[in-house]
Design a protein around this motif. Sequence first.
Motif, mmCIF file in Angstrom:
data_model
loop_
_atom_site.group_PDB
_atom_site.id
_atom_site.type_symbol
_atom_site.label_atom_id
_atom_site.label_comp_id
_atom_site.label_asym_id
_atom_site.label_seq_id
_atom_site.Cartn_x
_atom_site.Cartn_y
_atom_site.Cartn_z
ATOM 1 N N ARG A 44 0.824 -1.198 0.000
ATOM 2 C CA ARG A 44 0.000 0.000 0.000
ATOM 3 C C ARG A 44 0.862 1.253 0.000
ATOM 4 O O ARG A 44 2.038 1.231 0.357
ATOM 5 C CB ARG A 44 -0.936 0.031 1.219
ATOM 6 C CG ARG A 44 -2.061 -0.994 1.184
ATOM 7 C CD ARG A 44 -3.067 -0.674 0.102
ATOM 8 N NE ARG A 44 -4.185 -1.607 0.052
ATOM 9 C CZ ARG A 44 -4.245 -2.668 -0.740
ATOM 10 N NH1 ARG A 44 -3.225 -2.947 -1.555
ATOM 11 N NH2 ARG A 44 -5.295 -3.453 -0.743
ATOM 12 N N LEU A 49 -6.482 14.013 -3.354
ATOM 13 C CA LEU A 49 -6.558 12.654 -3.886
ATOM 14 C C LEU A 49 -7.391 12.601 -5.163
ATOM 15 O O LEU A 49 -7.069 11.852 -6.097
ATOM 16 C CB LEU A 49 -7.135 11.716 -2.830
ATOM 17 C CG LEU A 49 -6.233 11.466 -1.618
ATOM 18 C CD1 LEU A 49 -6.952 10.650 -0.558
ATOM 19 C CD2 LEU A 49 -4.949 10.779 -2.028
ATOM 20 N N ILE A 80 -7.293 9.400 -7.716
ATOM 21 C CA ILE A 80 -7.480 8.263 -6.811
ATOM 22 C C ILE A 80 -8.931 8.239 -6.328
ATOM 23 O O ILE A 80 -9.378 9.143 -5.610
ATOM 24 C CB ILE A 80 -6.510 8.360 -5.609
ATOM 25 C CG1 ILE A 80 -5.070 8.347 -6.117
ATOM 26 C CG2 ILE A 80 -6.756 7.225 -4.626
ATOM 27 C CD1 ILE A 80 -4.034 8.567 -5.042
ATOM 28 N N ARG A 137 -9.051 3.753 -1.470
ATOM 29 C CA ARG A 137 -8.451 4.317 -0.275
ATOM 30 C C ARG A 137 -9.248 3.984 0.974
ATOM 31 O O ARG A 137 -10.465 3.768 0.916
ATOM 32 C CB ARG A 137 -8.312 5.837 -0.400
ATOM 33 C CG ARG A 137 -9.455 6.501 -1.115
ATOM 34 C CD ARG A 137 -9.275 7.988 -1.288
ATOM 35 N NE ARG A 137 -9.457 8.719 -0.058
ATOM 36 C CZ ARG A 137 -10.167 9.850 0.039
ATOM 37 N NH1 ARG A 137 -10.767 10.376 -1.017
ATOM 38 N NH2 ARG A 137 -10.288 10.458 1.178
ATOM 39 N N GLU A 182 -4.145 7.949 5.189
ATOM 40 C CA GLU A 182 -4.820 7.310 4.060
ATOM 41 C C GLU A 182 -4.019 6.086 3.640
ATOM 42 O O GLU A 182 -2.801 6.163 3.429
ATOM 43 C CB GLU A 182 -4.946 8.276 2.882
ATOM 44 C CG GLU A 182 -5.863 9.456 3.112
ATOM 45 C CD GLU A 182 -7.337 9.113 2.953
ATOM 46 O OE1 GLU A 182 -7.629 8.011 2.412
ATOM 47 O OE2 GLU A 182 -8.185 9.936 3.348
ATOM 48 N N ILE A 203 -3.705 3.679 0.660
ATOM 49 C CA ILE A 203 -4.085 3.789 -0.741
ATOM 50 C C ILE A 203 -3.629 2.562 -1.513
ATOM 51 O O ILE A 203 -2.509 2.068 -1.319
ATOM 52 C CB ILE A 203 -3.469 5.064 -1.355
ATOM 53 C CG1 ILE A 203 -3.949 6.291 -0.569
ATOM 54 C CG2 ILE A 203 -3.830 5.202 -2.820
ATOM 55 C CD1 ILE A 203 -3.204 7.563 -0.918
#
Length: 279
Positions: A7, A40, A45, A50, A61, A63
Amino acid sequence: MTDPVSRTFLLLDIEKFSDRDDVEQAYLRRMLYGLTDRVLECAGIEETMRRRADRGDSVMELIDANASLTSLLRALITEAPAQLRAMNRMASRSAQMRLRVVLATGYVWVDEHEGWVGADLNHACRLLDAQLLRTALAERGTDVALCVSEAVHAGIVRHGHQGIPAEDFHAITVDSKNGPLRAWLLGPVPACAPRQEGNQDHGDTGALPVPGREGGPGTGRTKERNGPAEGAAGAAGRAAPVGQVAGGFIGGDNYGVSAGQVGGDIRFEAPRRTPGEPS
């Protein structure tokens, strides 16, 4: 607990949050959440990629690794400061917000209670809480101090992608209870920061010398920095220069000699003497 997954970690923390009253803190939290969402979104994204954890004065966060790390970093460099400037222009002095930001990558476990566990995430949190990053923000007139992990620098920053000024990132080492952590700070490094010897010796990447070059692994010699190396301790009555060893010489596969320290696989040997030579 699930298997570990790769991540991207984005951490944002509000400066001097505890100095505000309850009303101001509630306002700042709303502003931080809104700013994070917009940054984001600017990076492309989506919400499905997330997961967010609330830490009171900060937000984390988690992600998906498939999201573009380059786009996210570019948005943090350009969009986040622009958003903060716009917000602070419209806010009273007590409601203005400045942020410490860390971008890192690594592996993390998510347990049955939606808790996040992993050494890489712990390291990112240590960077966010580091005094060096706090000092960098306090000394600046800007609203953001951005720090990236060694992995993000190696994989993204140093390649100089469009919109990412690699030359503006500087190596730092922060102290933590897990030991020294190396990272990269965007913008000037505080004067209190320890000198990064790796930057002086091998460029901003901090890499070891390339094998086969003078001073590199496998060459059997070190790079000459203060003139030609002397076989023993130097001329009579003169101390050996930094990086040399008095009364002998260094053999083996040397990675380099810097600031009086020797790294790599080495062995100490007495200097060879010809028969009949006085000791």
